[in-house]
Every structure is written in structure tokens, then in C-alpha cells.
Design a protein around this motif. Structure first.
Motif, mmCIF file in Angstrom:
data_model
loop_
_atom_site.group_PDB
_atom_site.id
_atom_site.type_symbol
_atom_site.label_atom_id
_atom_site.label_comp_id
_atom_site.label_asym_id
_atom_site.label_seq_id
_atom_site.Cartn_x
_atom_site.Cartn_y
_atom_site.Cartn_z
ATOM 1 N N ASP A 133 0.824 -1.094 0.041
ATOM 2 C CA ASP A 133 -0.011 -0.051 0.117
ATOM 3 C C ASP A 133 0.956 1.295 -0.077
ATOM 4 O O ASP A 133 0.434 2.264 -0.841
ATOM 5 N N THR B 203 2.342 1.839 -3.228
ATOM 6 C CA THR B 203 1.387 2.314 -4.270
ATOM 7 C C THR B 203 1.023 3.831 -3.936
ATOM 8 O O THR B 203 0.960 4.506 -5.051
ATOM 9 N N THR C 103 1.892 6.848 -6.521
ATOM 10 C CA THR C 103 1.165 8.116 -6.972
ATOM 11 C C THR C 103 1.517 9.320 -6.865
ATOM 12 O O THR C 103 1.210 10.362 -7.625
ATOM 13 N N VAL D 175 4.374 -3.506 -7.574
ATOM 14 C CA VAL D 175 3.516 -1.976 -7.616
ATOM 15 C C VAL D 175 4.228 -1.478 -8.842
ATOM 16 O O VAL D 175 3.629 -0.788 -9.649
#
Lengths: 285, 285
Positions: free
Chosen positions: A77, A80, A84, A109
């Protein structure tokens, strides 16, 4: 010198790096990123970080360097979010106790191992948790192991190395498999044995009485059993193969010790105990 | 107050009692008894004992109280010497880490459990050996367990209790089986696990490298593996049944932990680690 360091997970490990780098005046700004606004605010008030953010964009968007210092289970997570929201030229490192799983998560990822990711592991820490336990000297003269790949950017490696050295640590570079094998034997296995022993005693009917009679040897031996359960669950699951190998070896050796005691084989016992004492005395920390 | 205390075995345990009682001015004379005249002479020069004797008659003949502080394997010989040379009204105690074997040895030599024998165990000490490691405060606020029988003379119990209290210890009385069961779980088992781990690593090809990466947790966990091999061989052989019971329990629990890791069963791992952490935190030494 780092303009903005963002630390994802301001606990013992992240908080101690923040404190060490503040003391060394090595960062213009240290931003803490986490899920709990109250805890981040408390870490701010304690002067450990300059700013706390629960939002990843606000937390890592301007970062030059990001340290991931959360349990291993969160990495996918976190990668990710970083992918981003962070700048493309950000340098990413982490403080996880196992390293092959970090590369695995990053590959999942990013589709490849990013050249600006330098996985790392400070061989420091103790059984305590939370930024309240963090100290500016936690890494003083301690070893930090970096496990870059052949494709990792030399600039990223140099940045992470210089950061840990500013915190007082000695940086070594090794490969992922070697790291995971060595740490399974010297850190993960002892933690398991200590957790196992304390739990084994705690579940006995007369456990109060057992602990009451425990002396200094027991105290030292079991100190690491007070470590964070979630962090250690993740280490067990994410460094599983190396840990199972080390644990299997140990169980076989323990069974030999069991047999020697059962057989009244004093000679074998003295041989084992003497070899252990000599090794322990030689590496006399 | 004791006129003459004779200590058979002037090492960490015997030497520390001597120093504590000297500091408290509790004995008129402390005589050390051992096999090595040079070591006894050095302990004299260090001011730990008043006189050293390699001859039992000279060493214990005039004693009011005798402390046996040698490895458990020597007790039968020591009891034989004491029976031959000491006064009939002497009070005898010991510092052995297992207690049912002490009663067994005494019965073999005396034909019964002498009423002036008060078996004891100071729950103190560390991984060091020899009188050079002894200190006057080793027993300060530490527990000393006495395991007299129903036939032990109240005078003898009171004498030994007062002696340990003069050395700063808290004295408790319990029965032999309970002592041996509790100590097997909280002291003998941890020592075995630590000896086993260090030996297991020391025998690996890359052991230098393994120890090089070992951190604080490993240091604390394995400190007791530097303990005296002969002393621990004797404990293993003389408290065999209780140790095999504790070790068997532990091996089963460790095998459950192994299975949980193998199965990727995070829930069970967190349950075990949390229970252990809670127990360890509660008994926070």
C-alpha cells in the motif's frame, strides 16, 4: 543535507532517525506520515517531526527522501501511495527487518525494481515501540545494511548512505538473500524462541509463581519477547523461508541436546556448552 | 553472627557471600576450602576469605556453618568429607541450582537426611565465574530459596536464614519438588536454549559473519550462554526429570510456532506474540 525527509511510520525506528538527523541539522524539514493524526500531532509537539500528515499526497509530495518505517505488511500500500504521489526523482528507502519481500512488493507495484529504491535495515532498536521510545543516539555506531540491486542508482545509494552516516550509523552493503539468511539466524530466530518461552510459561497454571522466581538470566533472555506482535508477525510471514530454515536447524540441535540430557551424556553436554561459551566470549559485546 | 563460616568452593557464589558477610561484619572468620591452593591464596590476598585450606579437616573441622558452593557433581564427596571432619553440631547449607539431588546425595552419605542440613539456592548470579567476579551486593534484595524437610532442625533453618538476610537477601522456604520444577522452567531451560542457539550458529560455516551482524537483542538473549559448562552439565544431569519435562513442553510449543509460520497463519502468530508480550510486560523487571 536533505531538504525534505518524509518518514512513513513515526515509531521507535522512524522517530529515532528523525531525532538523530535533527541533532545533526541534516534536514531542512522532516514530515511524518501516518494514519493517526493525534499521534502525529504528539510527535510534532515532542519536537520529533516538523509536521505530521495523514494524507500521502501532502506527506510525500514534496519529499526528496522517503523512509518507510512501518510493519512489512503495509509496504505494498505504501509503495502504491508513493508511486502515485511522490516526485519521480525521490529517493526511497526503508527500515524493514527482511529485505527480499521489500523487493517483491516494489516489483508488484512498479512492475520492476525502481532504481531510486534502496532497501535498508538498521540493525538497532529494542523491545520498545512508539515514538516515545525513540532517541537521537539509537543508531550511534550501529550497523545499517543496505541491499540495493545492480540497477539501483548510485546517487540514490549515496544519498541513503550519507543520511544514515549523519545519524551516526556504519553503513554496509550486502545482497538481499545474504541479509535475510543472516538476520533470520541472529535476530528473527532469537525473537521467536523468546516469544515462545514466555508464552509457554504464561500458559501454565502456576505462571505467576514461575515468573516470581525468575532471575536475571530470564530477564535478559526474554526482554525481546516484549517486542511488537504485529511487527513480528509480519517478519515471520515475510521472511518465512529463511526463518523456517533457521528454526528447523535449531529444532534439530535442541533435539540432540534433549537426547544428551535424557541419556545422561555429560560429555556431549560439556562439548556443546563449551563451544557455545567460547563463541559467546569471543563475540563479547 | 557466625564464629566460623567455611565456604567449600570460593567462586562467584561463595565469594560473593563471603564479601557480603564481611561487609556486614557477620562472621568472625571465613575459611575457604578448595582444591587449588593458588586460587585460595589469591582469594585471601583479595580479602575475600580470611584463610584458605585444601585439606577438609583443616577447612571445616572448626566450622559453625558450612556453605557448599561447588558444582552439583561434587556433593557426594563433599558430604563424605564433611561427615568425617566437621563437628556434629555444624549447620550445613549449599547454593546448588537443583535441590532434590542434594537430598539424594546427603541420604546416600548419611543414611538419612541430616537434621542440620538446610539445602538452599540463591536466585542470583550471572554468566561469570570465579571469585574475581564476586561482589558484596550480588544478593542484595535477591531471593534465596531454602528447601528444608519436616525433620530439619529449626535452629539450623534459623541460622541459614539469618546468614542470607545478613547478606541482603530475601529468604523463602519451599519444597524440593516445587523448587526443581520452577527453576527448570525459568532458569535451566533458558540456559539450554541460549547454549543451543549460540552453538548452533557457531557450528555454521559463516559463523563469523553471523555474529558480526548480531545486534542488542542477540547479545541479551545469549549472555547466559557464557556460563560455566561444568556447572551446567551438572545441573542438566542432576535436575534431569524436571528439565526434560520443561524442554519437552517447550519443543511442542516451538513446533506449533513452526507450523503457524509454515502455514502463513498470522492470526496464531499474533495470538502467541501478544500473550508473550503481555506476560513479559507485566513482569517487567
Amino acid at each position: 543535507m536533505i531538504k525534505q525527509l518524509s518518514i512513513v511510520g513515526v515509531g521507535l525506528i522512524g522517530g529515532s532517525l528523525a531525532q538523530a538527523l535533527k541533532k545533526a541539522a541534516y534536514c531542512k524539514k522532516i514530515v511524518g506520515v501516518g494514519r493517526n493524526a493525534e499521534r502525529l500531532s504528539a510527535a510534532c509537539k515532542a519536537g520529533i517531526i516538523d509536521r505530521g500528515e495523514t494524507d500521502f499526497k501532502a506527506g510525500v509530495g514534496e519529499a526528496d527522501v522517503i523512509l518507510i518505517a512501518t510493519p512489512l505488511d503495509t509496504y505494498r500500500d505504501v509503495f502504491t501511495q508513493i508511486k502515485t504521489h511522490a516526485r519521480a526523482d525521490v529517493v526511497i528507502t526503508d527500515a524493514g527487518s527482511a529485505k527480499s519481500c521489500v523487493a517483491d512488493d516494489a516489483r508488484k507495484v512498479y512492475g520492476r525494481l525502481p532504481e531510486n529504491l534502496v532497501p535498508g535495515h538498521p540493525i538497532a532498536g529494542n523491545e520498545k515501540s512508539g515514538f516515545e521510545a525513540s532517541t537521537a543516539d539509537l543508531y550511534e555506531s550501529r550497523r545499517v545494511v543496505l541491499t540495493p540491486s545492480a540497477d539501483t542508482s548510485p546517487h540514490a545509494i549515496a544519498t541513503v548512505k550519507a543520511m544514515w552516516e549523519a545519524a551516526g550509523a556504519c553503513v554496509e552493503i550486502t545482497d538481499v538473500e545474504h541479509h535475510d539468511h543472516v538476520l533470520a539466524a541472529t535476530s528473527h530466530l532469537p525473537h521467536l524462541l523468546a516469544f515462545g518461552l514466555v508464552d509457554s510459561l504464561a500458559r501454565q497454571q502456576d505462571s505467576e509463581e514461575l515468573f516470581r522466581f525468575a532471575a536475571g538470566g530470564f530477564r535478559d533472555f526474554t526482554r525481546i519477547a516484549a517486542s511488537d506482535p504485529i511487527m513480528w508477525r509480519d517478519i515471520c510471514l515475510r521472511n518465512r523461508d529463511s526463518i523456517l530454515f533457521a528454526l528447523g536447524n535449531y529444532e534439530r540441535d535442541l533435539s540432540d541436546l534433549h537426547t544428551a540430557i535424557k541419556d545422561g551424556d555429560g560429555e556431549t553436554l560439556v562439548k556443546i556448552f563449551t563451544r557455545a561459551k567460547q563463541a559467546r566470549d569471543r563475540f563479547n559485546y
